[in-house]
Motif scaffolding. Sequence first.
Motif, PDB file in Angstrom:
ATOM      1  N   GLY A   1      11.612 150.647  26.414  1.00 48.93           N
ATOM      2  CA  GLY A   1      11.377 151.332  25.009  1.00 48.93           C
ATOM      3  C   GLY A   1      12.608 151.195  24.087  1.00 48.93           C
ATOM      4  O   GLY A   1      12.775 151.957  23.122  1.00 48.93           O
ATOM      5  N   LEU A   2      13.559 150.180  24.337  1.00 55.69           N
ATOM      6  CA  LEU A   2      14.666 150.150  23.496  1.00 55.69           C
ATOM      7  C   LEU A   2      14.252 148.992  22.729  1.00 55.69           C
ATOM      8  O   LEU A   2      14.841 147.842  22.380  1.00 55.69           O
ATOM      9  CB  LEU A   2      15.893 149.837  24.413  1.00 55.69           C
ATOM     10  N   PHE A   3      13.598 149.502  21.622  1.00 58.40           N
ATOM     11  CA  PHE A   3      12.948 148.655  20.892  1.00 58.40           C
ATOM     12  C   PHE A   3      13.895 147.996  19.708  1.00 58.40           C
ATOM     13  O   PHE A   3      13.936 146.569  19.515  1.00 58.40           O
ATOM     14  CB  PHE A   3      11.699 149.118  20.090  1.00 58.40           C
TER      15      PHE A   3
ATOM     16  N   LEU B   1       9.287 140.354  14.823  1.00 66.82           N
ATOM     17  CA  LEU B   1       8.503 140.897  13.840  1.00 66.82           C
ATOM     18  C   LEU B   1       7.596 141.760  14.497  1.00 66.82           C
ATOM     19  O   LEU B   1       7.036 142.839  13.892  1.00 66.82           O
ATOM     20  CB  LEU B   1       7.523 139.603  13.116  1.00 66.82           C
ATOM     21  N   GLU B   2       7.046 141.480  15.774  1.00 70.59           N
ATOM     22  CA  GLU B   2       5.930 142.261  16.630  1.00 70.59           C
ATOM     23  C   GLU B   2       6.684 143.662  16.684  1.00 70.59           C
ATOM     24  O   GLU B   2       6.005 144.691  16.615  1.00 70.59           O
ATOM     25  CB  GLU B   2       5.513 141.486  17.848  1.00 70.59           C
ATOM     26  N   LEU B   3       7.871 143.716  17.302  1.00 75.93           N
ATOM     27  CA  LEU B   3       8.378 144.826  17.460  1.00 75.93           C
ATOM     28  C   LEU B   3       9.122 145.669  16.188  1.00 75.93           C
ATOM     29  O   LEU B   3       8.816 146.898  16.123  1.00 75.93           O
ATOM     30  CB  LEU B   3       9.648 144.575  18.185  1.00 75.93           C
ATOM     31  N   MET B   4       9.206 144.796  15.259  1.00 70.66           N
ATOM     32  CA  MET B   4       9.641 145.657  13.890  1.00 70.66           C
ATOM     33  C   MET B   4       8.447 146.313  13.446  1.00 70.66           C
ATOM     34  O   MET B   4       8.321 147.409  12.728  1.00 70.66           O
ATOM     35  CB  MET B   4      10.193 144.671  12.863  1.00 70.66           C
ATOM     36  N   ASN B   5       7.371 145.843  13.458  1.00 70.90           N
ATOM     37  CA  ASN B   5       5.937 146.195  13.241  1.00 70.90           C
ATOM     38  C   ASN B   5       5.807 147.640  13.842  1.00 70.90           C
ATOM     39  O   ASN B   5       5.460 148.580  13.374  1.00 70.90           O
ATOM     40  CB  ASN B   5       4.724 145.358  13.085  1.00 70.90           C
ATOM     41  N   ARG B   6       5.976 147.686  14.999  1.00 69.65           N
ATOM     42  CA  ARG B   6       5.892 148.732  15.842  1.00 69.65           C
ATOM     43  C   ARG B   6       6.993 149.769  15.527  1.00 69.65           C
ATOM     44  O   ARG B   6       6.613 150.905  15.632  1.00 69.65           O
ATOM     45  CB  ARG B   6       5.951 148.334  17.313  1.00 69.65           C
ATOM     46  N   LEU B   7       8.004 149.406  14.985  1.00 73.23           N
ATOM     47  CA  LEU B   7       8.960 150.405  14.574  1.00 73.23           C
ATOM     48  C   LEU B   7       8.591 151.098  13.346  1.00 73.23           C
ATOM     49  O   LEU B   7       9.010 152.146  13.201  1.00 73.23           O
ATOM     50  CB  LEU B   7      10.373 149.799  14.906  1.00 73.23           C
ATOM     51  N   LEU B   8       8.271 150.114  12.536  1.00 71.30           N
ATOM     52  CA  LEU B   8       8.174 150.531  10.923  1.00 71.30           C
ATOM     53  C   LEU B   8       6.927 151.467  10.718  1.00 71.30           C
ATOM     54  O   LEU B   8       6.836 152.337   9.956  1.00 71.30           O
ATOM     55  CB  LEU B   8       8.006 149.258   9.982  1.00 71.30           C
TER      56      LEU B   8
ATOM     57  N   LYS C   1      14.276 156.293   9.029  1.00 74.43           N
ATOM     58  CA  LYS C   1      13.562 155.317   8.343  1.00 74.43           C
ATOM     59  C   LYS C   1      14.690 154.516   7.615  1.00 74.43           C
ATOM     60  O   LYS C   1      14.367 153.158   7.598  1.00 74.43           O
ATOM     61  CB  LYS C   1      12.721 156.134   7.212  1.00 74.43           C
ATOM     62  N   GLU C   2      15.620 154.931   7.046  1.00 71.28           N
ATOM     63  CA  GLU C   2      16.670 154.244   6.216  1.00 71.28           C
ATOM     64  C   GLU C   2      17.124 153.097   7.113  1.00 71.28           C
ATOM     65  O   GLU C   2      17.453 151.842   6.392  1.00 71.28           O
ATOM     66  CB  GLU C   2      17.498 155.207   5.604  1.00 71.28           C
ATOM     67  N   ARG C   3      17.604 153.473   8.370  1.00 77.55           N
ATOM     68  CA  ARG C   3      18.199 152.522   9.057  1.00 77.55           C
ATOM     69  C   ARG C   3      17.131 151.360   9.476  1.00 77.55           C
ATOM     70  O   ARG C   3      17.501 150.082   9.465  1.00 77.55           O
ATOM     71  CB  ARG C   3      18.635 153.051  10.510  1.00 77.55           C
ATOM     72  N   LEU C   4      16.029 151.508   9.998  1.00 76.14           N
ATOM     73  CA  LEU C   4      14.847 150.500  10.140  1.00 76.14           C
ATOM     74  C   LEU C   4      14.646 149.744   8.785  1.00 76.14           C
ATOM     75  O   LEU C   4      14.554 148.348   9.075  1.00 76.14           O
ATOM     76  CB  LEU C   4      13.656 151.403  10.856  1.00 76.14           C
ATOM     77  N   LYS C   5      14.737 150.329   7.893  1.00 79.43           N
ATOM     78  CA  LYS C   5      14.376 149.812   6.583  1.00 79.43           C
ATOM     79  C   LYS C   5      15.415 148.836   6.315  1.00 79.43           C
ATOM     80  O   LYS C   5      14.969 147.514   5.714  1.00 79.43           O
ATOM     81  CB  LYS C   5      14.095 150.668   5.353  1.00 79.43           C
ATOM     82  N   ASN C   6      16.624 148.949   6.508  1.00 76.99           N
ATOM     83  CA  ASN C   6      17.828 148.023   6.231  1.00 76.99           C
ATOM     84  C   ASN C   6      17.819 147.020   7.083  1.00 76.99           C
ATOM     85  O   ASN C   6      17.856 145.977   6.836  1.00 76.99           O
ATOM     86  CB  ASN C   6      19.220 148.955   6.470  1.00 76.99           C
ATOM     87  N   THR C   7      17.517 147.473   8.591  1.00 78.94           N
ATOM     88  CA  THR C   7      17.219 146.181   9.343  1.00 78.94           C
ATOM     89  C   THR C   7      16.075 145.255   9.017  1.00 78.94           C
ATOM     90  O   THR C   7      16.272 144.258   9.284  1.00 78.94           O
ATOM     91  CB  THR C   7      16.885 146.858  10.882  1.00 78.94           C
ATOM     92  N   ALA C   8      15.004 145.862   8.621  1.00 81.99           N
ATOM     93  CA  ALA C   8      13.705 144.957   8.201  1.00 81.99           C
ATOM     94  C   ALA C   8      14.145 144.251   7.016  1.00 81.99           C
ATOM     95  O   ALA C   8      13.694 143.004   7.153  1.00 81.99           O
ATOM     96  CB  ALA C   8      12.638 145.898   7.897  1.00 81.99           C
ATOM     97  N   VAL C   9      14.660 144.744   6.006  1.00 77.81           N
ATOM     98  CA  VAL C   9      14.847 143.944   4.901  1.00 77.81           C
ATOM     99  C   VAL C   9      15.858 142.941   5.322  1.00 77.81           C
ATOM    100  O   VAL C   9      15.685 141.923   4.744  1.00 77.81           O
ATOM    101  CB  VAL C   9      15.683 144.972   3.710  1.00 77.81           C
ATOM    102  N   ALA C  10      17.104 143.142   5.836  1.00 86.17           N
ATOM    103  CA  ALA C  10      17.860 142.204   6.421  1.00 86.17           C
ATOM    104  C   ALA C  10      17.223 140.845   7.273  1.00 86.17           C
ATOM    105  O   ALA C  10      17.742 139.587   6.827  1.00 86.17           O
ATOM    106  CB  ALA C  10      18.943 142.662   7.206  1.00 86.17           C
ATOM    107  N   ILE C  11      16.171 141.226   8.120  1.00 82.98           N
ATOM    108  CA  ILE C  11      15.446 140.105   8.829  1.00 82.98           C
ATOM    109  C   ILE C  11      14.798 139.304   7.705  1.00 82.98           C
ATOM    110  O   ILE C  11      14.474 138.185   7.774  1.00 82.98           O
ATOM    111  CB  ILE C  11      14.700 141.133   9.933  1.00 82.98           C
ATOM    112  N   ALA C  12      14.065 140.057   6.896  1.00 83.38           N
ATOM    113  CA  ALA C  12      13.247 139.327   5.904  1.00 83.38           C
ATOM    114  C   ALA C  12      13.885 138.483   4.893  1.00 83.38           C
ATOM    115  O   ALA C  12      13.502 137.422   4.898  1.00 83.38           O
ATOM    116  CB  ALA C  12      12.498 140.522   5.089  1.00 83.38           C
ATOM    117  N   GLU C  13      15.185 138.800   4.613  1.00 84.18           N
ATOM    118  CA  GLU C  13      15.958 137.998   3.739  1.00 84.18           C
ATOM    119  C   GLU C  13      16.436 136.723   4.429  1.00 84.18           C
ATOM    120  O   GLU C  13      16.510 135.820   3.925  1.00 84.18           O
ATOM    121  CB  GLU C  13      17.266 138.962   3.191  1.00 84.18           C
ATOM    122  N   ARG C  14      16.699 137.165   5.742  1.00 84.05           N
ATOM    123  CA  ARG C  14      17.257 135.858   6.558  1.00 84.05           C
ATOM    124  C   ARG C  14      16.365 135.000   7.034  1.00 84.05           C
ATOM    125  O   ARG C  14      16.285 133.869   6.720  1.00 84.05           O
ATOM    126  CB  ARG C  14      17.948 136.677   7.931  1.00 84.05           C
TER     127      ARG C  14
END
Length: 745
Positions: free
Chosen positions: A546-548, A565-572, A586-599
């Motif tokens: 469960g350490l997603f 992306l599968e796990l990020m979807n589950r987290l978001l 939410k802010e932490r997950l949002k920053n992580t997701a945006v960084a992944i998307a940009e990368r």
Amino acid sequence: MANGQDSGPPGTELDMPALNANKKGFLKNERDNALLSAIEESRRRTFLLAEEYHRESMLVQWEQVKQRVLHTLLGAGEDALDFSQDVEPSFVSEVTAPGRSALDSVEVAYGRQIYIFNEKIVNGHIQPNLGDLCASVAESLDDKNVSDLWLMVKQMTDVLLVPAKDTLKSRTSIEMQMEFVRQALGFLENSYKNYTMVTVFGNLHQAHLGGVPGTYQLVRSFLNIKLPGPLPGMQDGEIEGHPLWAVIYYCLRCGDLNAAMHVINRVQHQLGDFKTWFQEYANSPDRRLSPTSENKLRLHYRRVLRNSADPYKRAVYCLIGKCDVSDNHGEVADKTEDYLWLKLNQVCFDDDGSSSPQDRLTLPQLQKQLLEDYGESHFSASQQPFLYFQVLFLTAQFEAAVAFLFRVERLRSHAVHVALVLYELRLLLKSSGQSAQLLSQEPGDPPTVRRLNFIRLLMLYTRKFESTDPREALQYFYFLRNEKDSQGENMFMRCVSELVIESREFDMLLGRLEKDGSRRLGVIDKFAGDTRAIISKVALEAENKGLFEEAVKLYELAKNPDKVLELMNRLLSPVIAQVSAPQSNKERLKNTAVAIAERYRSQGIAGDKFVDSTFYLLLDLMTFFDEYHAGHVDRAYNVMERLKLLPLSQDSVEERVAAFRNFSDEVRHNLSEVLLASMNILFTQYKRLKGAPAGTQGRAQRTLDDRDTQLRGQARALITFAGMIPYNMAGDTNARLVQMELLMN
């Protein structure tokens, strides 16, 4: 009468509509009850299924915890559960301060040598001698017991030029057992000679050391201290004022056959046939008389010497002829080392049929006698652990010796490193199953053979410090790179994954991803060529626990965008409708997701099309809710309009319903909040429209009327959409949607 015949019961025609209404109400009630029953049954089954899954999950977790507890208890052996026996004091505190190393100074010293050893291997250099590296630790400890231990290990393992392919076959071969006995005798003889020298030079006045240097003079001086003056029962020959047989015995005890021969030559007229027998014994490569000579000596011993008053003479004859193996010669061999030396001298390896069973001692018989018949209590093992270790190790019972020493906590590190030396030399007999006890017997093995659970030994040792010193634990796990568990899983990978999860040192051990997408190397890169496989293994383990968020980082390191992306979807999914706040989840997950998307966009990385589209849709929905919660209803409306997730006209309802079937559960999970937010936006725009200044005329009024109609149409489209989609939303969602739609009419 005619009218009476035509008429029915009073009020029949008048009550028919009421009956039909009652019938319809009854059917509707039955239908509602059936639906409610189906819903209730579905809910009950869902809860039962959830409880079953939870119970199974808890059982699995409890089984893992139980295994750890059992491993710890069994790792200490069965005697560890006997609380009545003496317990060795621990030099290491049970409680380690946070942020401090859990290793004591001895463990640190050994760990440094293990690091040096592994460095040579991973860099492709010639493999160093691990025994020498570990023995150097003893030199720094200034502990004679530890120094003697490593001298013994070096002596007993110096038996092979080429590592054995089949350890059991090699260890039980006659040639190998003979070599073990020779090495053990050599160690005991050298140790005793050193002891005599220390005794003599410590008592020079009493020893009267003089003459030509050598073992004979050393023994004479030693006897001046040990046997001052003639003693009763030892007058069966003398040499220079000392009992003859005592001098011969101590020359043999120091391992100097030439010195003993020198004594025999000087008094040969007193010895009869013994000189001939001894010459044959001394010239034999395996210290064994021929069957003929041995039978003659034994016959002479039984007839003449068995009841001799000179214990040294009896002992010498029993050594040369390997006879009377039941006599322990306690008057002469008064110490454990002396007893062991005497018995090893009497061990036979060939069975010519001329010896009776009571006159024959084999190595397996001696091993059984020491380990099982006498055991720890006989040798006071809890008070003298080094002595009992010596007894087992010098009789080639390496596994039992290591397992015993491992149970003494202050000596545990020595035991582990002795096992590592044996393992590297392929002299260690390992358990075939990881679940076996630390020391065990297996079907098909000879009765005296014991096997050591090497994997458990290392895991129990590293458990103490793996959370505080993961680098050092990794060095030890590297020894398991060729070991597999019962499921065929590589133990190095398994231990590394557990180590990373336990210590949470993901970046240090496995490396980390830089902003440009490159990977900074971790400690693991030095030990494994295919780091992606290990990182994937750890990522899967983190996901299963469960350490997603940690798993997302690890899957990125392993270059697995689908899982990222599968796990990020589950987290978001659970947080996109929440109000953003600094430092929030939410802010932490949002920053992580945006960084992944940009990368991923900058590097052209894409995962599975369905997972990929879900990820970016969730990001867009997060933007929608951020605008909505910030009160920017027009911006939020524009986002929703571009997403084409909801129908904003009656014509597009069926199209959106059809498209909804293709959305993932992560998107569907947020449908209620998306509908309510969208309806609220429409209602806000409607109220704002109604609040426009009065008196507007002409084209402007028509525009307002058109917009009014459009907003109410969009609200009806949302209501229709909510009723048509095959998805169960939160219970009051439809009611709240209808309520807001009514307020717009």
